[in-house]
Design an enzyme around this catalytic site. Structure first.
Site, PDB file in Angstrom:
ATOM      1  N   GLU A  67       0.846  -1.202   0.000  1.00  0.00           N
ATOM      2  CA  GLU A  67       0.000   0.000   0.000  1.00  0.00           C
ATOM      3  C   GLU A  67       0.877   1.246   0.000  1.00  0.00           C
ATOM      4  O   GLU A  67       0.609   2.205  -0.704  1.00  0.00           O
ATOM      5  CB  GLU A  67      -0.901   0.013   1.245  1.00  0.00           C
ATOM      6  CG  GLU A  67      -1.877  -1.150   1.330  1.00  0.00           C
ATOM      7  CD  GLU A  67      -3.021  -1.026   0.330  1.00  0.00           C
ATOM      8  OE1 GLU A  67      -3.377   0.110  -0.017  1.00  0.00           O
ATOM      9  OE2 GLU A  67      -3.540  -2.070  -0.106  1.00  0.00           O
ATOM     10  N   ARG A  72      12.072   6.512   7.773  1.00  0.00           N
ATOM     11  CA  ARG A  72      12.361   7.562   8.753  1.00  0.00           C
ATOM     12  C   ARG A  72      13.747   7.308   9.374  1.00  0.00           C
ATOM     13  O   ARG A  72      14.168   6.176   9.585  1.00  0.00           O
ATOM     14  CB  ARG A  72      11.296   7.649   9.845  1.00  0.00           C
ATOM     15  CG  ARG A  72      11.282   6.513  10.885  1.00  0.00           C
ATOM     16  CD  ARG A  72      11.942   6.959  12.193  1.00  0.00           C
ATOM     17  NE  ARG A  72      11.983   5.912  13.216  1.00  0.00           N
ATOM     18  CZ  ARG A  72      12.960   5.043  13.327  1.00  0.00           C
ATOM     19  NH1 ARG A  72      13.944   5.023  12.461  1.00  0.00           N
ATOM     20  NH2 ARG A  72      12.964   4.139  14.311  1.00  0.00           N
ATOM     21  N   SER A  78      15.632  10.904  20.001  1.00  0.00           N
ATOM     22  CA  SER A  78      15.353   9.477  20.245  1.00  0.00           C
ATOM     23  C   SER A  78      16.650   8.687  20.333  1.00  0.00           C
ATOM     24  O   SER A  78      16.739   7.725  21.094  1.00  0.00           O
ATOM     25  CB  SER A  78      14.512   8.880  19.133  1.00  0.00           C
ATOM     26  OG  SER A  78      13.302   9.517  19.047  1.00  0.00           O
ATOM     27  N   LYS A  82      17.698   6.552  23.601  1.00  0.00           N
ATOM     28  CA  LYS A  82      17.979   5.113  23.532  1.00  0.00           C
ATOM     29  C   LYS A  82      19.409   4.810  23.996  1.00  0.00           C
ATOM     30  O   LYS A  82      19.646   3.818  24.682  1.00  0.00           O
ATOM     31  CB  LYS A  82      17.752   4.596  22.105  1.00  0.00           C
ATOM     32  CG  LYS A  82      17.553   3.103  22.080  1.00  0.00           C
ATOM     33  CD  LYS A  82      16.831   2.651  20.833  1.00  0.00           C
ATOM     34  CE  LYS A  82      16.515   1.181  20.909  1.00  0.00           C
ATOM     35  NZ  LYS A  82      15.700   0.708  19.816  1.00  0.00           N
ATOM     36  N   ARG A 106       9.257   1.347   6.740  1.00  0.00           N
ATOM     37  CA  ARG A 106       7.990   0.704   7.096  1.00  0.00           C
ATOM     38  C   ARG A 106       7.219   0.386   5.815  1.00  0.00           C
ATOM     39  O   ARG A 106       7.013   1.266   4.983  1.00  0.00           O
ATOM     40  CB  ARG A 106       7.192   1.656   7.986  1.00  0.00           C
ATOM     41  CG  ARG A 106       5.971   1.035   8.589  1.00  0.00           C
ATOM     42  CD  ARG A 106       5.412   1.925   9.670  1.00  0.00           C
ATOM     43  NE  ARG A 106       6.212   1.925  10.873  1.00  0.00           N
ATOM     44  CZ  ARG A 106       6.186   2.892  11.804  1.00  0.00           C
ATOM     45  NH1 ARG A 106       5.413   3.939  11.645  1.00  0.00           N
ATOM     46  NH2 ARG A 106       6.942   2.797  12.884  1.00  0.00           N
ATOM     47  N   LYS A 141       2.966  -8.638  20.758  1.00  0.00           N
ATOM     48  CA  LYS A 141       3.377  -8.134  22.077  1.00  0.00           C
ATOM     49  C   LYS A 141       2.165  -8.199  23.015  1.00  0.00           C
ATOM     50  O   LYS A 141       1.023  -8.141  22.537  1.00  0.00           O
ATOM     51  CB  LYS A 141       3.846  -6.688  21.954  1.00  0.00           C
ATOM     52  CG  LYS A 141       5.263  -6.558  21.418  1.00  0.00           C
ATOM     53  CD  LYS A 141       5.724  -5.133  21.645  1.00  0.00           C
ATOM     54  CE  LYS A 141       7.213  -5.014  21.604  1.00  0.00           C
ATOM     55  NZ  LYS A 141       7.654  -3.649  21.906  1.00  0.00           N
ATOM     56  N   HIS A 149       9.306  -7.509  12.174  1.00  0.00           N
ATOM     57  CA  HIS A 149      10.495  -6.644  12.176  1.00  0.00           C
ATOM     58  C   HIS A 149      11.697  -7.424  11.659  1.00  0.00           C
ATOM     59  O   HIS A 149      11.966  -8.531  12.142  1.00  0.00           O
ATOM     60  CB  HIS A 149      10.839  -6.181  13.600  1.00  0.00           C
ATOM     61  CG  HIS A 149       9.859  -5.218  14.180  1.00  0.00           C
ATOM     62  ND1 HIS A 149      10.091  -4.505  15.337  1.00  0.00           N
ATOM     63  CD2 HIS A 149       8.633  -4.825  13.761  1.00  0.00           C
ATOM     64  CE1 HIS A 149       9.059  -3.734  15.603  1.00  0.00           C
ATOM     65  NE2 HIS A 149       8.148  -3.916  14.671  1.00  0.00           N
ATOM     66  N   GLU A 168      16.261  -1.179   9.885  1.00  0.00           N
ATOM     67  CA  GLU A 168      15.136  -1.921  10.462  1.00  0.00           C
ATOM     68  C   GLU A 168      13.956  -1.827   9.495  1.00  0.00           C
ATOM     69  O   GLU A 168      13.530  -0.719   9.132  1.00  0.00           O
ATOM     70  CB  GLU A 168      14.719  -1.356  11.819  1.00  0.00           C
ATOM     71  CG  GLU A 168      13.581  -2.172  12.413  1.00  0.00           C
ATOM     72  CD  GLU A 168      12.984  -1.576  13.671  1.00  0.00           C
ATOM     73  OE1 GLU A 168      13.174  -2.160  14.749  1.00  0.00           O
ATOM     74  OE2 GLU A 168      12.321  -0.525  13.574  1.00  0.00           O
ATOM     75  N   HIS A 184       0.465   4.562  19.450  1.00  0.00           N
ATOM     76  CA  HIS A 184       1.648   5.406  19.657  1.00  0.00           C
ATOM     77  C   HIS A 184       1.212   6.753  20.228  1.00  0.00           C
ATOM     78  O   HIS A 184       1.828   7.291  21.148  1.00  0.00           O
ATOM     79  CB  HIS A 184       2.360   5.595  18.315  1.00  0.00           C
ATOM     80  CG  HIS A 184       3.796   5.985  18.448  1.00  0.00           C
ATOM     81  ND1 HIS A 184       4.182   7.261  18.739  1.00  0.00           N
ATOM     82  CD2 HIS A 184       4.937   5.249  18.336  1.00  0.00           C
ATOM     83  CE1 HIS A 184       5.507   7.312  18.791  1.00  0.00           C
ATOM     84  NE2 HIS A 184       5.989   6.106  18.565  1.00  0.00           N
TER      85      HIS A 184
HETATM   86  P1  0O2 Z   1       9.756   5.026  17.357  1.00  0.00           P
HETATM   87  O1  0O2 Z   1       9.138   6.233  17.964  1.00  0.00           O
HETATM   88  O2  0O2 Z   1       8.822   4.318  16.399  1.00  0.00           O
HETATM   89  O3  0O2 Z   1      11.117   5.249  16.753  1.00  0.00           O
HETATM   90  P2  0O2 Z   1      15.765  -3.146  20.616  1.00  0.00           P
HETATM   91  O4  0O2 Z   1      15.941  -2.171  19.472  1.00  0.00           O
HETATM   92  O5  0O2 Z   1      15.766  -4.578  20.183  1.00  0.00           O
HETATM   93  O6  0O2 Z   1      16.696  -2.839  21.734  1.00  0.00           O
HETATM   94  P3  0O2 Z   1      13.127  -2.152  20.741  1.00  0.00           P
HETATM   95  O7  0O2 Z   1      13.522  -0.787  20.247  1.00  0.00           O
HETATM   96  O8  0O2 Z   1      12.015  -2.173  21.759  1.00  0.00           O
HETATM   97  O9  0O2 Z   1      14.354  -2.912  21.292  1.00  0.00           O
HETATM   98  O10 0O2 Z   1      12.772  -3.045  19.472  1.00  0.00           O
HETATM   99  P4  0O2 Z   1      11.397  -3.510  18.881  1.00  0.00           P
HETATM  100  O11 0O2 Z   1      10.579  -4.239  19.859  1.00  0.00           O
HETATM  101  O12 0O2 Z   1      11.780  -4.235  17.634  1.00  0.00           O
HETATM  102  O13 0O2 Z   1      10.629  -2.154  18.544  1.00  0.00           O
HETATM  103  C1  0O2 Z   1      11.162  -1.229  17.662  1.00  0.00           C
HETATM  104  C2  0O2 Z   1      10.107  -0.339  17.050  1.00  0.00           C
HETATM  105  O14 0O2 Z   1       8.885  -1.045  16.828  1.00  0.00           O
HETATM  106  C3  0O2 Z   1       9.683   0.843  17.898  1.00  0.00           C
HETATM  107  O15 0O2 Z   1      10.596   1.866  17.686  1.00  0.00           O
HETATM  108  C4  0O2 Z   1       8.295   1.175  17.342  1.00  0.00           C
HETATM  109  O16 0O2 Z   1       8.390   1.843  16.094  1.00  0.00           O
HETATM  110  C5  0O2 Z   1       7.755  -0.214  17.078  1.00  0.00           C
HETATM  111  N1  0O2 Z   1       7.067  -0.729  18.263  1.00  0.00           N
HETATM  112  C6  0O2 Z   1       7.496  -1.725  19.065  1.00  0.00           C
HETATM  113  N2  0O2 Z   1       6.602  -1.964  20.029  1.00  0.00           N
HETATM  114  C7  0O2 Z   1       5.576  -1.129  19.834  1.00  0.00           C
HETATM  115  C8  0O2 Z   1       4.333  -0.896  20.527  1.00  0.00           C
HETATM  116  O17 0O2 Z   1       4.002  -1.544  21.502  1.00  0.00           O
HETATM  117  N3  0O2 Z   1       3.519   0.082  20.009  1.00  0.00           N
HETATM  118  C9  0O2 Z   1       3.866   0.811  18.921  1.00  0.00           C
HETATM  119  N4  0O2 Z   1       2.993   1.749  18.507  1.00  0.00           N
HETATM  120  N5  0O2 Z   1       5.037   0.644  18.263  1.00  0.00           N
HETATM  121  C10 0O2 Z   1       5.874  -0.308  18.719  1.00  0.00           C
HETATM  122  P5  0O2 Z   1      10.895   2.908  18.842  1.00  0.00           P
HETATM  123  O18 0O2 Z   1      12.287   3.370  18.637  1.00  0.00           O
HETATM  124  O19 0O2 Z   1      10.584   2.336  20.183  1.00  0.00           O
HETATM  125  O20 0O2 Z   1       9.910   4.068  18.612  1.00  0.00           O
END
Ligand code: 0O2
Length: 233
Positions: A67, A72, A78, A82, A106, A141, A149, A168, A184
């Site tokens: 689609e 990003r 951020s 992190k 994405r 989750k 991912h 990623e 989010h």
């Molecule tokens: P943003 O704001 O999107 O950049 P790790 O990298 O393995 O140490 P992490 O970062 O928790 O651990 O990895 P994971 O679980 O693969 O998640 C990475 C990204 O997936 C997040 O990036 C979010 O974009 C998305 N994501 C993961 N879990 C959730 C969730 O519960 N809800 C939403 N809406 N998005 C999620 P960032 O950097 O955390 O955030």
């Protein structure tokens, strides 16, 4: 020739020190800016790969399995958050070594089966190396988040060398994306007091989204046929 006036001398000193400061800042931030530029190139490469797949697959299946594709680069804020959370040094070298999601692509797919078909098609390409795979669709989750991912490594071809960069890739359906975007805004990384009801509602919505995805894919299969070669999800 007259000596420069005090005011002129002060201005020259100020200008000199300003440019020195500017140079210092530029020298100091150059490795970081260079790294971000390499990540941007890597995102472009990955994005192009998905656009090529979409083009080819749209001919094969008479529909676009993708689609939309969005890229990003993680914001400096951020990245700092992190790095602090993980307790890693804040150098370009350490960021590159320890953080895998600076560059994010994405891919929003039509049906759950498209996600696996596209992931397989990407991973079959011989310049792509899979570093890590997290399947939050088969194992969502606890809050309901679903997506596939992939951390992949891809070469970028610079004028005098090749560099491999991590990207990623998040693959999800429209329904999964809709949920993740709203979650989010509502809750992700926010400390909401008495979160119980909100969490329950969001989980319920995620499950409804997943059920809709399955149902729509069922309708598609009934009317048109399979998705890819191994369309199970
Ligand atoms: P943003 O704001 O999107 O950049 P790790 O990298 O393995 O140490 P992490 O970062 O928790 O651990 O990895 P994971 O679980 O693969 O998640 C990475 C990204 O997936 C997040 O990036 C979010 O974009 C998305 N994501 C993961 N879990 C959730 C969730 O519960 N809800 C939403 N809406 N998005 C999620 P960032 O950097 O955390 O955030």
């Amino acid at each position: 020739m007259d000596a420069p006036s005090d005011a002129l001398r002060q201005m020259l000193v100020r200008q000199l020190s300003n440019s020195q400061i500017k140079n210092r800042v530029q020298d100091y931030t150059m490795p970081y800016r260079e790294l971000m530029s390499y990540y941007r190139c890597a995102m472009m490469e990955v994005e192009t790969k998905f656009n090529v797949l979409n083009e080819e697959l749209s001919l094969m299946y008479d529909r676009n399995p993708i689609e939309s594709v969005k890229s990003r680069l993680k914001s400096p804020e951020s990245i700092v958050d992190k790095a602090v959370r993980k307790g890693i040094p804040f150098s370009a070298e350490s960021i590159e070594k320890n953080l895998s999601d600076i560059a994010g692509v994405r891919v929003i797919c039509s049906f759950p089966g498209d996600i696996y078909m596209l992931a397989d098609a990407l991973l079959r390409q011989d310049d792509i190396t899979l570093i890590e795979r997290k399947d939050y669709i088969k194992s969502p989750k606890p809050n309901g988040y679903r997506s596939l991912h992939l951390i992949v490594e891809i070469p970028i071809f610079l004028h005098n060398r090749t560099r491999r960069m991590k990207v990623e890739v998040q693959l999800r359906t429209i329904a999964m994306d809709w949920w993740a975007s709203l979650e989010h805004k509502i809750r992700y990384k926010k400390n909401i007091a008495d979160d119980g009801h909100v969490a329950e509602e969001l989980l319920h919505c995620a499950e409804m989204g997943a059920a809709l995805d399955q149902r729509m894919e069922g309708v598609y299969r009934e009317t048109t046929g399979a998705i890819g070669d191994d369309a199970s999800c």
